[in-house]
Design an enzyme around this catalytic site. Structure first.
Site, PDB file in Angstrom:
ATOM      1  N   ASP A 150      -3.117 -10.273  -2.053  1.00 41.69           N
ATOM      2  CA  ASP A 150      -3.444  -9.890  -1.121  1.00 41.69           C
ATOM      3  C   ASP A 150      -4.862  -9.383  -1.220  1.00 41.69           C
ATOM      4  O   ASP A 150      -5.445  -8.904  -2.060  1.00 41.69           O
ATOM      5  CB  ASP A 150      -2.661  -8.751  -0.456  1.00 41.69           C
ATOM      6  CG  ASP A 150      -2.944  -8.024   0.836  1.00 41.69           C
ATOM      7  OD1 ASP A 150      -2.209  -8.351   1.857  1.00 41.69           O
ATOM      8  OD2 ASP A 150      -3.909  -7.255   0.928  1.00 41.69           O
TER       9      ASP A 150
ATOM     10  N   HIS B   7       0.882  -1.215  -0.096  1.00 42.53           N
ATOM     11  CA  HIS B   7       0.197   0.032  -0.121  1.00 42.53           C
ATOM     12  C   HIS B   7       0.647   1.183  -0.008  1.00 42.53           C
ATOM     13  O   HIS B   7       0.325   2.438  -0.392  1.00 42.53           O
ATOM     14  CB  HIS B   7      -0.977   0.097   1.272  1.00 42.53           C
ATOM     15  CG  HIS B   7      -2.128  -1.034   1.226  1.00 42.53           C
ATOM     16  ND1 HIS B   7      -2.654  -1.336   0.140  1.00 42.53           N
ATOM     17  CD2 HIS B   7      -2.223  -2.028   2.162  1.00 42.53           C
ATOM     18  CE1 HIS B   7      -3.740  -2.227   0.423  1.00 42.53           C
ATOM     19  NE2 HIS B   7      -3.271  -2.670   1.599  1.00 42.53           N
TER      20      HIS B   7
END
Length: 388
Positions: free
Chosen positions: A195, A159
């Site tokens: 993910d 991220h």
């Protein structure tokens, strides 16, 4: 065995020297303390007797290390010590201003970078270790010392964007490794992120490049605030030369083993065939599992094993077997370790499972996922030149 030892044991399941996974790990990454509270908020409302550990805590990774060292896959692993990244190495992906912000936060004894993302004393050293360990794992492949490496790292990274932290992530470990490959003579790199959350940071870093194909299969969660402005929708395709080289595959909640396998077969495999990467990166998060507190995708060990098989097979066909695996999320303290074991079993393509699933039976209905996958396929064919 100490983290500084390198050991290879057991027999190669294929007998060709390529059935070994080189695991890169350094226990200093355990020193990233994320605290306790209500889930990932770090807050105590004052009326709860029992608070919980932040989901991204060291226990989850301790179990990943232990299952790989003492589980049935242990004979097929080689352990290597990770090292911290240099600040200069971080600038291949991140801006100087952002790195300065992290350094200053560390000097100031910590900072809340964004919701749920706490840089505490010890966190910056752990982040540097995670980045450097992932770089070492990529370099191992680039130097011809192994075909398959696994960077067992925390804090996670996918991220983290060039200019900001997000979603428990400070430095984009996978993105830094991709940059190293590109500057070492690799022309095309494919990143497959499984993910449960959109790999927005990695996508952002290569959004304008046609040398990196970023593919993310994730829960359809959208933006979650200023640190994560991206939506992860199918229309976020890249810009400029990179248009069409960011493929988002937002899947319905509860897609399960069959739904993910269908998405891999129908969307990921054809894209990889068209792109013809020279290096592959599998970004793994076990938060897509049926029992994870941070996701709702309902994968079991069998689903992760199948994904590993598919990705391992693609790496042999397209990148001479060169595959870097990078750890991201996965927050069920015990089941995440089992799902990791299954993923690596799949990559090595064992004839039968080495480890049985201790808890999973989860009813599946992949009919809606199949409809969504067909819709995404139609959209991509109409809008992405290199797929046609």
């Amino acid at each position: 065995m100490s983290s500084s030892e390198t050991i290879v044991s057991g027999e190669d399941p294929k007998g060709d020297g390529e059935g070994i996974i080189h695991v890169f790990w350094e226990e200093g990454m355990l020193k990233h303390e994320t605290g306790r509270g209500v889930f990932d908020t770090g807050t105590d409302p004052g009326f709860l007797d029992v608070l919980e550990n932040h989901p991204e805590n060291s226990d989850r990774v301790k179990n990943m290390v232990s299952i790989l060292k003492r589980g049935p896959i242990a004979p097929f692993l080689s352990w290597h010590q990770g090292t911290p990244a240099l600040l200069s190495q971080l600038l291949s992906f991140h801006t100087q201003e952002y790195i300065n912000e992290l350094v200053e936060a560390d000097k100031s004894e910590g900072k809340i970078m964004c919701a749920g993302t706490f840089l505490n004393p010890g966190s910056w050293d752990a982040a540097l270790l995670a980045a450097g360990t992932t770089l070492s794992a990529m370099k191992h492949i680039l130097d011809g010392n192994g075909k398959i490496t696994y960077a067992l790292v925390r804090p996670p990274g996918h991220h983290a964007q060039p200019t900001r932290a997000d979603g428990y992530c400070f430095l984009n470990n996978a993105g830094l490794a991709v940059e190293l490959a590109l500057t070492s003579g690799v022309n095309r790199v494919a990143v497959i992120d499984i993910d449960v959350h959109y790999g927005n940071g990695t996508a952002e870093g290569f959004y304008r490049s046609d040398r990196v194909l970023t593919i993310s299969l994730h829960m359809n969660h959208g933006s979650w605030g200023p640190s994560h402005p991206q939506n992860g929708t199918v229309d976020e395709l890249g810009e400029g030369e990179g248009f069409g080289y960011n493929l988002n595959i937002p899947l319905p909640n509860g897609s399960g083993d069959r739904g993910y396998a269908h998405a891999m077969t129908e969307l990921v495999v054809p894209a990889i065939q068209k792109f013809e990467p020279e290096m592959m990166v599998l970004v793994v998060g076990q938060d897509s599992s049926a029992f994870d507190p941070n996701g709702r995708q309902c994968l079991t060990m069998e689903g992760y094993r199948k994904i590993g098989q598919i990705v391992g097979g693609m790496s042999k066909r397209h990148s001479e077997g060169r595959l870097l695996i990078v750890q991201e999320g996965g927050y069920h303290v015990t089941y995440s370790a089992y799902c990791l074991h299954a993923t690596l079993e799949g990559v090595l393509n064992f004839a039968a499972p080495l480890l049985s699933d201790p808890i999973a039976y989860y009813p599946e209905d992949d009919a809606f996922t199949a409809v969504v996958v067909e819709s995404i396929k139609k959209y991509q064919r109409e809008n992405i030149p290199f797929l046609n």
